[in-house]
Design a protein around this motif. Sequence first.
Motif, PDB file in Angstrom:
ATOM      1  N   LEU A 279       0.824  -1.213   0.000  1.00 43.06           N
ATOM      2  CA  LEU A 279       0.000   0.000   0.000  1.00 43.06           C
ATOM      3  C   LEU A 279       0.855   1.259   0.000  1.00 43.06           C
ATOM      4  O   LEU A 279       0.561   2.228  -0.706  1.00 43.06           O
ATOM      5  CB  LEU A 279      -0.926  -0.003   1.221  1.00 43.06           C
ATOM      6  N   THR A 280       1.918   1.253   0.801  1.00 47.04           N
ATOM      7  CA  THR A 280       2.798   2.422   0.880  1.00 47.04           C
ATOM      8  C   THR A 280       3.406   2.725  -0.481  1.00 47.04           C
ATOM      9  O   THR A 280       3.398   3.876  -0.943  1.00 47.04           O
ATOM     10  CB  THR A 280       3.906   2.183   1.913  1.00 47.04           C
TER      11      THR A 280
ATOM     12  N   ASP B 205       2.601   5.996  -2.720  1.00 48.78           N
ATOM     13  CA  ASP B 205       3.742   6.881  -2.985  1.00 48.78           C
ATOM     14  C   ASP B 205       3.995   7.044  -4.479  1.00 48.78           C
ATOM     15  O   ASP B 205       4.575   8.048  -4.913  1.00 48.78           O
ATOM     16  CB  ASP B 205       5.005   6.337  -2.308  1.00 48.78           C
ATOM     17  N   SER B 206       3.607   6.057  -5.263  1.00 50.35           N
ATOM     18  CA  SER B 206       3.816   6.119  -6.720  1.00 50.35           C
ATOM     19  C   SER B 206       2.714   6.903  -7.424  1.00 50.35           C
ATOM     20  O   SER B 206       2.731   7.014  -8.660  1.00 50.35           O
ATOM     21  CB  SER B 206       3.871   4.703  -7.292  1.00 50.35           C
ATOM     22  N   GLY B 207       1.753   7.411  -6.648  1.00 53.58           N
ATOM     23  CA  GLY B 207       0.616   8.091  -7.261  1.00 53.58           C
ATOM     24  C   GLY B 207      -0.400   7.116  -7.792  1.00 53.58           C
ATOM     25  O   GLY B 207      -1.143   7.439  -8.730  1.00 53.58           O
ATOM     26  N   CYS B 208      -0.390   5.911  -7.214  1.00 55.67           N
ATOM     27  CA  CYS B 208      -1.320   4.837  -7.590  1.00 55.67           C
ATOM     28  C   CYS B 208      -1.071   4.355  -9.026  1.00 55.67           C
ATOM     29  O   CYS B 208      -2.008   3.994  -9.754  1.00 55.67           O
ATOM     30  CB  CYS B 208      -2.775   5.267  -7.420  1.00 55.67           C
ATOM     31  N   VAL B 209       0.194   4.349  -9.415  1.00 54.22           N
ATOM     32  CA  VAL B 209       0.604   3.796 -10.709  1.00 54.22           C
ATOM     33  C   VAL B 209       1.186   2.413 -10.461  1.00 54.22           C
ATOM     34  O   VAL B 209       2.263   2.287  -9.860  1.00 54.22           O
ATOM     35  CB  VAL B 209       1.635   4.702 -11.409  1.00 54.22           C
TER      36      VAL B 209
ATOM     37  N   SER C  19     -11.900  -2.671   1.672  1.00 51.82           N
ATOM     38  CA  SER C  19     -11.623  -1.378   1.014  1.00 51.82           C
ATOM     39  C   SER C  19     -10.732  -1.625  -0.191  1.00 51.82           C
ATOM     40  O   SER C  19      -9.717  -2.334  -0.098  1.00 51.82           O
ATOM     41  CB  SER C  19     -10.936  -0.413   1.977  1.00 51.82           C
ATOM     42  N   ASP C  20     -11.110  -1.033  -1.325  1.00 51.77           N
ATOM     43  CA  ASP C  20     -10.376  -1.238  -2.572  1.00 51.77           C
ATOM     44  C   ASP C  20      -9.371  -0.105  -2.777  1.00 51.77           C
ATOM     45  O   ASP C  20      -9.776   1.052  -2.954  1.00 51.77           O
ATOM     46  CB  ASP C  20     -11.363  -1.276  -3.738  1.00 51.77           C
ATOM     47  N   PRO C  21      -8.042  -0.401  -2.773  1.00 51.47           N
ATOM     48  CA  PRO C  21      -7.034   0.663  -2.962  1.00 51.47           C
ATOM     49  C   PRO C  21      -7.150   1.367  -4.307  1.00 51.47           C
ATOM     50  O   PRO C  21      -6.695   2.506  -4.440  1.00 51.47           O
ATOM     51  CB  PRO C  21      -5.705  -0.093  -2.856  1.00 51.47           C
ATOM     52  N   THR C  22      -7.743   0.709  -5.302  1.00 46.72           N
ATOM     53  CA  THR C  22      -7.850   1.330  -6.626  1.00 46.72           C
ATOM     54  C   THR C  22      -9.113   2.168  -6.773  1.00 46.72           C
ATOM     55  O   THR C  22      -9.290   2.828  -7.799  1.00 46.72           O
ATOM     56  CB  THR C  22      -7.844   0.240  -7.716  1.00 46.72           C
ATOM     57  N   ASP C  23      -9.964   2.149  -5.752  1.00 47.11           N
ATOM     58  CA  ASP C  23     -11.209   2.922  -5.802  1.00 47.11           C
ATOM     59  C   ASP C  23     -11.012   4.268  -5.107  1.00 47.11           C
ATOM     60  O   ASP C  23     -10.607   4.318  -3.947  1.00 47.11           O
ATOM     61  CB  ASP C  23     -12.343   2.151  -5.120  1.00 47.11           C
TER      62      ASP C  23
END
Length: 366
Positions: free
Chosen positions: A301-302, A306-310, A338-342
Amino acid sequence: MIEEAYPGASRARPTPAEEATTETFLDGFQQILADAAVTGRRLTRPEIESRRLLGARAAEAGHGWRALVRAHLTAGRAGRPAGADPDSVLAVVEQAVDAFADGYERAQRHVVRREEAARREFIDDLLHGRGDPGQLASRCERFGLRLSRTHSVAVAGGPEGYDESDPVPRQVADELFARFENRRILFTTKDGRMVCIAPGDQDDVLTWFGKLVHARVVGSQVAVGRPRPGTVGIGHSYEEALNALDVAQRMGFDDPLLRAADLLVFPVLARDRPALMDLVRHTLGPLEQARGGAQPLLDTLTAYFDSGCVATVAARELSLSVRALTYRLARIHALTGSDPTDPGDRYTLQTAVVGARLLAWPGRPL
């Protein structure tokens, strides 16, 4: 005072008017010269002690060493007894000046130690907001600060602790004051860290301080507190700088120069610690059910946030394939709900991840 370094020094103490002349500190020298030079004897213990005492008084009165030596030599030449052996006269002058110098140097060291103790006490009171504000204000001018201005505090932390006698702080202080000799700044060490206090509108001083520290201490970081007014403000700026260093360590920030103004979100999150713990426990606690524990998924997750969700950038940072990273994100979704991509879930997850780093979770139980 001299009496502290030399018990009994108050006897026959010269008046302030007498202390204005170097001749005052030659008291008894002619008599010693007339007696000892004729017989060729060495000075007695009381005679040596009398020279030491006068040397100490001369140092406290602020007389320069060169003028005092010149006065002794002049008196030795003018008071040379008739028929005395020149070598005996020189021997007496040498012993007298040596004893005088011993007292002078010891008194100077005592004054320096006393002044340094007063300076460190003042800085401690200033950084921690102790003492009467009025008294602190009066002492500020003595040590070069004007409380009509705002001040910022920079604190340098590193792998080693320092005090002011160590070579690195001395080098940093020498170069700092050489470059900004006309600025009203303070430098000290506190709890193993180097500390610089400068007017709030002179950020170039603290930036240069950071560069000096970074150039000499591998792995060092310098944090700068926000400009604050008054004596209490200096203490607040110091605490902000310390907190910024602590946040950097917890969050893994490696910037050599940190500014408390850029990290305000972290003290806000940490201010309500019970609520933050509850957020981390509720949002990320289920990750502990994963094989290998919560840490690998928390690292995922970190890196992702940190990558801007890339995903490709995060996978490269973790040395994973994009497919493996996607699997981990799906596993996080399944465990936490919880969806990290949402975008709707992302804010809660990212806030919880920041909170986990501030709380050192999962290494430290909540």
